[in-house]
Write an enzyme that holds these catalytic residues in place. Structure first.
Site, mmCIF file in Angstrom:
data_model
loop_
_atom_site.group_PDB
_atom_site.id
_atom_site.type_symbol
_atom_site.label_atom_id
_atom_site.label_comp_id
_atom_site.label_asym_id
_atom_site.label_seq_id
_atom_site.Cartn_x
_atom_site.Cartn_y
_atom_site.Cartn_z
ATOM 1 N N ASN A 11 -76.721 8.009 -11.299
ATOM 2 C CA ASN A 11 -77.478 7.296 -10.259
ATOM 3 C C ASN A 11 -78.939 7.723 -10.380
ATOM 4 O OD1 ASN A 11 -78.595 6.276 -7.926
ATOM 5 N ND2 ASN A 11 -77.444 7.626 -6.530
ATOM 6 N N LYS A 13 -81.495 6.592 -8.882
ATOM 7 C CA LYS A 13 -82.262 6.460 -7.627
ATOM 8 C C LYS A 13 -83.603 5.772 -7.911
ATOM 9 C CE LYS A 13 -79.691 10.326 -5.786
ATOM 10 N NZ LYS A 13 -79.597 11.432 -4.852
ATOM 11 N N GLY A 175 -78.620 16.712 -3.960
ATOM 12 C CA GLY A 175 -79.984 17.152 -4.264
ATOM 13 C C GLY A 175 -80.277 18.559 -3.779
ATOM 14 N N SER A 215 -75.116 17.536 -6.477
ATOM 15 C CA SER A 215 -75.570 18.654 -7.325
ATOM 16 C C SER A 215 -74.646 18.923 -8.507
ATOM 17 C CB SER A 215 -75.774 19.924 -6.490
ATOM 18 O OG SER A 215 -76.823 19.725 -5.565
HETATM 19 P P1 PGA Z 1 -77.575 14.835 -6.978
HETATM 20 O O1 PGA Z 1 -77.336 13.384 -6.322
HETATM 21 O O2 PGA Z 1 -76.706 14.912 -8.208
HETATM 22 O O3 PGA Z 1 -79.048 14.845 -7.323
HETATM 23 O O4 PGA Z 1 -77.196 15.830 -5.959
HETATM 24 C C1 PGA Z 1 -76.059 12.811 -6.270
HETATM 25 C C2 PGA Z 1 -76.134 11.466 -5.588
HETATM 26 O O5 PGA Z 1 -76.902 11.324 -4.649
HETATM 27 O O6 PGA Z 1 -75.419 10.520 -5.988
#
Ligand code: PGA
Length: 255
Positions: A11, A13, A175, A215
């Protein structure tokens, strides 16, 4: 129960220009042109979807939208429809990511409308659920997930969610640099699977996969993916770096 191929979704984002997205897609296609033991999907921003789809076209790497609006067309400035995601080459879409829920006010009712749109168009939905830290501390995790699933999947039944994906993403782990432990993840995944079958009455023959997100990094993905209940991972930050995303995909291959 049909077999569940491990699924790794990146993802991205709100990151990556079109040229960066295309470069990354090209590198992934070169690395995973014939992998049959893991399914890889990327979710770039809307602006890159069509260009990336041209690169992924003849490869096993799948394409997902990150979000869409539930109307099919009309005066909805700034939105895209599920038909548009499909037209741009998406076979998957995320629905109800916690950032959509918390920053853009998406309710379970809105999520349910989107779920039906994806269903009608034959797009594989990746429905995100998960509790906040406050909810976990108040021991409300299972209630929260039950509500998100029952409202989010309302009106679907039987085999209808075959091949769909539920992503368990505890909000406190996204995150944050801190992942849920494999034990915590397994407990919730087991609960979700049971609730789909016993609580909501979906057929056990469905191949719905349950992913973990929050994470996920190369140094914890192997441990998470080895859990029997974990069918794959939804990766945010670590999917933006080619080396670390590949390391995570490779750990899914070894799991
Ligand atoms: P992250 O995000 O791996 O940066 O924690 C996961 C997500 O929001 O799908």
């Amino acid at each position: 129960m049909i077999s569940r191929l491990p699924l790794v979704i990146g993802n991205w984002k709100m990151n990556m220009q079109v040229s960066q997205a295309c470069d990354m897609a090209q590198s992934l296609v070169s690395n995973y042109s014939a992998t049959e033991d893991v399914e890889v999907v990327i979710a770039p921003p809307h602006t890159s979807l069509y260009s990336v789809s041209q690169i992924l076209k003849d490869s096993p790497v799948g394409l997902a939208g990150q979000n869409f609006y539930y109307e099919s067309n009309g005066a909805f400035t700034g939105e895209v429809s599920i038909d548009m995601l499909k037209d741009a080459g998406c076979g998957f879409t995320l629905i109800g990511h916690s950032e959509r829920r918390s920053m853009f006010g998406e309710s379970d009712e809105t999520i349910n409308k989107k779920v039906h749109c994806a269903m009608d168009l034959g797009i594989t939905a990746v429905i995100c659920v998960g509790e906040t830290l406050m909810e976990r501390e108040a021991e409300l995790t299972l209630d929260v997930i039950e509500t998100q699933l029952s409202k989010g999947l309302a009106g679907l039944s039987g085999d209808s969610i075959s091949n769909w994906v539920i992503a368990y993403e505890p909000v406190w782990a996204i995150g944050a640099g801190v992942n849920a432990t494999p034990e915590q993840v397994s407990e919730i995944h087991k609960f979700i699977r049971n609730y789909l079958f016993q609580g909501l009455g979906f057929s056990e023959r469905i191949g719905a996969r349950i992913l973990y997100g929050g994470s996920v990094k190369p140094d914890n993905s192997g441990q998470l993916l080895r859990e029997k209940e974990v069918d794959g991972v939804l990766v945010g930050g670590a999917s933006l770096d080619f080396e670390s995303f590949c390391a995570i995909i490779n750990s899914a291959l070894e799991s």
